[in-house]
Design an enzyme around this catalytic site. Structure first.
Site, PDB file in Angstrom:
ATOM      1  N   CYS A 116       0.883  -1.199  -0.023  1.00  0.00           N
ATOM      2  CA  CYS A 116       0.140   0.034   0.100  1.00  0.00           C
ATOM      3  C   CYS A 116       0.807   1.139  -0.078  1.00  0.00           C
ATOM      4  O   CYS A 116       0.650   2.190  -0.759  1.00  0.00           O
ATOM      5  CB  CYS A 116      -0.970   0.043   0.979  1.00  0.00           C
ATOM      6  SG  CYS A 116      -0.245  -0.110   2.758  1.00  0.00           S
TER       7      CYS A 116
HETATM    8  N1  NDP Z   1      -4.316  -5.309   4.962  1.00  0.00           N
HETATM    9  C1  NDP Z   1      -3.724  -4.658   4.062  1.00  0.00           C
HETATM   10  O1  NDP Z   1      -4.027  -3.409   4.106  1.00  0.00           O
HETATM   11  C2  NDP Z   1      -2.917  -5.241   3.244  1.00  0.00           C
HETATM   12  C3  NDP Z   1      -2.247  -6.521   3.246  1.00  0.00           C
HETATM   13  N2  NDP Z   1      -1.501  -7.094   2.355  1.00  0.00           N
HETATM   14  C4  NDP Z   1      -0.757  -8.298   2.302  1.00  0.00           C
HETATM   15  O2  NDP Z   1      -1.913  -9.360   2.054  1.00  0.00           O
HETATM   16  C5  NDP Z   1      -1.630 -10.575   2.995  1.00  0.00           C
HETATM   17  C6  NDP Z   1      -2.534 -10.969   3.663  1.00  0.00           C
HETATM   18  O3  NDP Z   1      -2.802  -9.741   4.663  1.00  0.00           O
HETATM   19  P1  NDP Z   1      -4.055  -9.558   5.514  1.00  0.00           P
HETATM   20  O4  NDP Z   1      -5.419  -9.739   4.723  1.00  0.00           O
HETATM   21  O5  NDP Z   1      -4.154  -8.171   5.985  1.00  0.00           O
HETATM   22  O6  NDP Z   1      -4.082 -10.556   6.888  1.00  0.00           O
HETATM   23  P2  NDP Z   1      -4.665 -11.368   7.699  1.00  0.00           P
HETATM   24  O7  NDP Z   1      -3.968 -11.917   8.855  1.00  0.00           O
HETATM   25  O8  NDP Z   1      -5.974 -10.495   7.956  1.00  0.00           O
HETATM   26  O9  NDP Z   1      -5.100 -12.638   6.958  1.00  0.00           O
HETATM   27  C7  NDP Z   1      -4.323 -13.733   6.375  1.00  0.00           C
HETATM   28  C8  NDP Z   1      -5.114 -14.947   6.364  1.00  0.00           C
HETATM   29  O10 NDP Z   1      -4.103 -15.917   5.871  1.00  0.00           O
HETATM   30  C9  NDP Z   1      -4.301 -16.931   6.844  1.00  0.00           C
HETATM   31  N3  NDP Z   1      -3.129 -17.808   6.953  1.00  0.00           N
HETATM   32  C10 NDP Z   1      -2.052 -17.666   7.825  1.00  0.00           C
HETATM   33  N4  NDP Z   1      -1.146 -18.486   7.382  1.00  0.00           N
HETATM   34  C11 NDP Z   1      -1.598 -19.415   6.603  1.00  0.00           C
HETATM   35  C12 NDP Z   1      -1.181 -20.752   5.964  1.00  0.00           C
HETATM   36  N5  NDP Z   1       0.197 -21.163   6.230  1.00  0.00           N
HETATM   37  N6  NDP Z   1      -1.886 -21.385   5.011  1.00  0.00           N
HETATM   38  C13 NDP Z   1      -3.260 -20.607   4.879  1.00  0.00           C
HETATM   39  N7  NDP Z   1      -3.597 -19.682   5.338  1.00  0.00           N
HETATM   40  C14 NDP Z   1      -2.837 -19.000   6.157  1.00  0.00           C
HETATM   41  C15 NDP Z   1      -4.784 -16.597   8.058  1.00  0.00           C
HETATM   42  O11 NDP Z   1      -5.699 -17.489   9.037  1.00  0.00           O
HETATM   43  P3  NDP Z   1      -5.535 -17.389  10.628  1.00  0.00           P
HETATM   44  O12 NDP Z   1      -6.162 -15.978  10.640  1.00  0.00           O
HETATM   45  O13 NDP Z   1      -6.628 -18.450  10.788  1.00  0.00           O
HETATM   46  O14 NDP Z   1      -4.125 -17.277  10.891  1.00  0.00           O
HETATM   47  C16 NDP Z   1      -5.734 -15.586   7.548  1.00  0.00           C
HETATM   48  O15 NDP Z   1      -7.026 -15.897   7.259  1.00  0.00           O
HETATM   49  C17 NDP Z   1      -0.154 -10.405   3.551  1.00  0.00           C
HETATM   50  O16 NDP Z   1       0.724 -10.590   2.997  1.00  0.00           O
HETATM   51  C18 NDP Z   1      -0.276  -8.731   3.631  1.00  0.00           C
HETATM   52  O17 NDP Z   1       0.893  -8.351   3.672  1.00  0.00           O
HETATM   53  C19 NDP Z   1      -1.341  -6.358   1.215  1.00  0.00           C
HETATM   54  C20 NDP Z   1      -1.837  -4.802   1.034  1.00  0.00           C
HETATM   55  C21 NDP Z   1      -2.474  -4.277   1.956  1.00  0.00           C
HETATM   56  C1  X2W Z   2      -0.796   0.055   8.756  1.00  0.00           C
HETATM   57  C2  X2W Z   2       0.331  -1.158   8.381  1.00  0.00           C
HETATM   58  O1  X2W Z   2       0.660  -1.878   9.249  1.00  0.00           O
HETATM   59  N1  X2W Z   2       0.614  -1.246   7.211  1.00  0.00           N
HETATM   60  C3  X2W Z   2       1.337  -2.362   6.948  1.00  0.00           C
HETATM   61  C4  X2W Z   2       1.463  -2.517   5.137  1.00  0.00           C
HETATM   62  C5  X2W Z   2       0.159  -2.794   4.552  1.00  0.00           C
HETATM   63  C6  X2W Z   2       0.274  -3.244   3.354  1.00  0.00           C
HETATM   64  O2  X2W Z   2       0.404  -2.733   2.109  1.00  0.00           O
HETATM   65  O3  X2W Z   2       0.833  -4.822   3.064  1.00  0.00           O
HETATM   66  P1  X2W Z   2       1.636  -5.613   2.614  1.00  0.00           P
HETATM   67  O4  X2W Z   2       2.084  -6.233   4.023  1.00  0.00           O
HETATM   68  O5  X2W Z   2       1.174  -6.379   1.734  1.00  0.00           O
HETATM   69  O6  X2W Z   2       2.756  -4.898   2.100  1.00  0.00           O
HETATM   70  C7  X2W Z   2       2.743  -2.125   7.206  1.00  0.00           C
HETATM   71  O7  X2W Z   2       3.385  -1.118   6.980  1.00  0.00           O
HETATM   72  O8  X2W Z   2       3.391  -3.207   7.349  1.00  0.00           O
END
Ligand code: NDP
Ligand code: X2W
Length: 309
Positions: A116
Site C-alpha cells: 500500500c
Molecule cells: N491489510 C492490508 O491493508 C494489506 C495486506 N496485504 C498483504 O496481504 C496478505 C494478507 O494480509 P491480511 O489480509 O491483512 O492478513 P490477515 O492476517 O488478515 O489474513 C491472513 C489470512 O491467511 C491465513 N493464513 C495464515 N497462515 C496460513 C497458512 N500457512 N496457510 C493458509 N492460510 C494461512 C490466516 O488465517 P488465520 O487468521 O487463521 O491465521 C488469515 O485468514 C499479507 O501478505 C499482507 O502483507 C497487502 C496490502 C495491504
Molecule cells: C498499517 C500497516 O501496518 N500497514 C502495513 C502495510 C500494509 C500493506 O501494504 O501490506 P503488505 O503487507 O502487503 O505490504 C505495514 O506498514 O507493514
C-alpha cells in the site's frame, strides 16, 4: 469457459474484501476451500491447481508455499503479499505506473500486487523521474498515515479491543527499514533507498502518503506547475482512470486531504503543492489501503488477466 478463481487466505482481511468485491460477479466462479482446511497444504494444492487465477492473501511464507504447490502450467497467480514484489519473473501489479504496465499484467502468469505505501510514492516518482523533472538520486523521504486495517487481522483486533483508548496517531517503521523499501526503490527507479516513516491512525480504513521535496540543490528546479502538468499528462493518457490528479492549488488547507475520502473505491488522487520561491514541493496521494492499496488492486489485476485468458 467461466474462469475459476481461488482466493488462498479468503478468511483474512484482504481475502474477505476480495470475496466481497467478487460476490455479484457472474462471469467468474470463485472456488472456495472449507474453512477448516484453509491451512492444509494438500487441500490448498488441489484448489490452487484447479484455479485459472489464484489470488494469494497470505503471510509471505505461506504465499511462497502456495506458489511451490502449483504443479501445472495453467494456474496464474496474483500474490498480495510482500514475497514476490521484486522477484524475477514476477510483474509488478501497479497498472498505471507506466503505459506498458497494464499489458504486462494482462499477459503475466505471475503478478505481485503492490504494497500500500509504495503505490502512493511510485505514482509520483516514476513519471516525474521518467520525465527528467526529478533526478533518480533525489534524497526522498516518505511519511503518511494509514487506517489500522493495513496491519491485518491482528492489528484490527487490537485497535477494536482498545476502541477510543487506542493511540490516535502511532508512528512506526522507526528502524527506518520498512519492508516496502525494496519495491519502492525499484519501481520508482530511485538510485538510493528512501527514508520512509509511516504512521497508523485510530480509524479502520483509508490512507495518505506524503513526499515533502527539497529541490533547491538541483541544477534546474522544476516549478510546481511543471510537476503538476507532467503528472496530469501521464495519468491523462492512462486508460483505467483510477489515478486522478487534483487541480494545482495554492491553499493553506483542504478537506480533500482526508485519508478516508476514497474508502471502498479504487481511486487514488494525487495532490501537488509547491512554494516555488523556496524551491520546495509537497506531493500527497490519497487512497484506500484496502482498495487501490490491496484488494481493489488485486481485482483490477484479475480483470486484466481475465482479458488475457
Ligand atoms: N491489510 C492490508 O491493508 C494489506 C495486506 N496485504 C498483504 O496481504 C496478505 C494478507 O494480509 P491480511 O489480509 O491483512 O492478513 P490477515 O492476517 O488478515 O489474513 C491472513 C489470512 O491467511 C491465513 N493464513 C495464515 N497462515 C496460513 C497458512 N500457512 N496457510 C493458509 N492460510 C494461512 C490466516 O488465517 P488465520 O487468521 O487463521 O491465521 C488469515 O485468514 C499479507 O501478505 C499482507 O502483507 C497487502 C496490502 C495491504
Ligand atoms: C498499517 C500497516 O501496518 N500497514 C502495513 C502495510 C500494509 C500493506 O501494504 O501490506 P503488505 O503487507 O502487503 O505490504 C505495514 O506498514 O507493514
Amino acid at each position: 469457459m467461466t474462469a475459476k478463481i481461488f482466493i488462498d487466505g479468503e478468511h483474512g482481511t484482504t481475502g474477505l474484501q476480495i470475496r466481497a468485491r467478487l460476490a455479484e460477479r457472474r462471469d467468474i466462479e470463485v472456488i472456495s476451500i472449507p474453512a477448516e482446511k484453509r491451512k492444509d497444504p494438500a487441500a490448498r494444492a488441489e484448489f490452487l491447481n484447479a484455479a485459472d487465477i489464484a489470488i494469494l492473501c497470505l503471510p509471505d511464507d505461506a504465499a511462497r508455499e502456495s506458489v511451490s504447490l502449483i504443479e501445472n502450467d495453467t494456474t496464474r497467480v496474483i500474490d498480495a503479499s510482500t514475497a514476490h514484489r521484486v522477484a524475477e519473473g514476477w510483474v509488478y501489479g501497479f497498472a498505471e505506473m507506466d503505459k506498458a504496465q497494464s499489458a504486462a499484467i494482462r499477459n503475466a502468469k505471475r503478478v505481485a500486487n503492490p504494497g500500500c505505501w509504495p503505490q502512493g510514492s511510485i505514482a509520483f516518482l516514476r513519471p516525474l523521474i521518467g520525465a527528467g523533472l526529478l533526478p533518480a538520486d533525489l534524497p526522498v523521504t516518505v511519511n503518511g498515515i494509514s487506517g489500522y486495517s493495513g496491519g491485518g487481522r491482528t492489528m484490527i483486533e487490537d485497535y477494536e479491543a482498545k476502541g477510543v483508548d487506542a493511540p490516535s496517531f502511532m508512528p512506526y517503521g522507526l528502524t527506518l527499514n520498512h519492508k516496502h523499501l525494496p519495491e519502492l526503490q525499484t519501481y520508482a527507479k530511485l538510485a538510493g533507498v528512501p527514508l520512509m516513516q509511516p504512521a497508523v491512525g485510530n480509524f479502520a480504513q483509508g490512507m495518505l502518503t506524503a513526499l515533502p521535496l527539497q529541490l533547491g540543490h538541483l541544477d534546474r528546479v522544476p516549478p510546481g506547475a511543471e510537476l503538476h502538468t507532467a503528472l496530469a499528462d501521464h495519468y491523462g493518457a492512462i486508460e483505467s482512470g483510477v489515478v486522478k490528479v487534483a487541480p494545482l492549488a495554492s491553499i493553506e488547507r483542504t478537506a480533500d486531504i482526508d485519508p478516508e475520502i476514497h474508502n471502498d473505491t479504487n481511486t487514488m488522487t494525487l495532490h501537488v503543492f509547491a512554494n516555488d520561491a523556496r524551491a520546495q514541493a509537497l506531493l500527497v496521494a490519497v487512497y484506500d489501503n484496502l482498495g487501490k492499496g490491496a484488494s481493489g488492486a488485486a481485482v483490477q489485476n484479475m480483470d486484466l488477466m481475465l482479458e488475457g485468458l
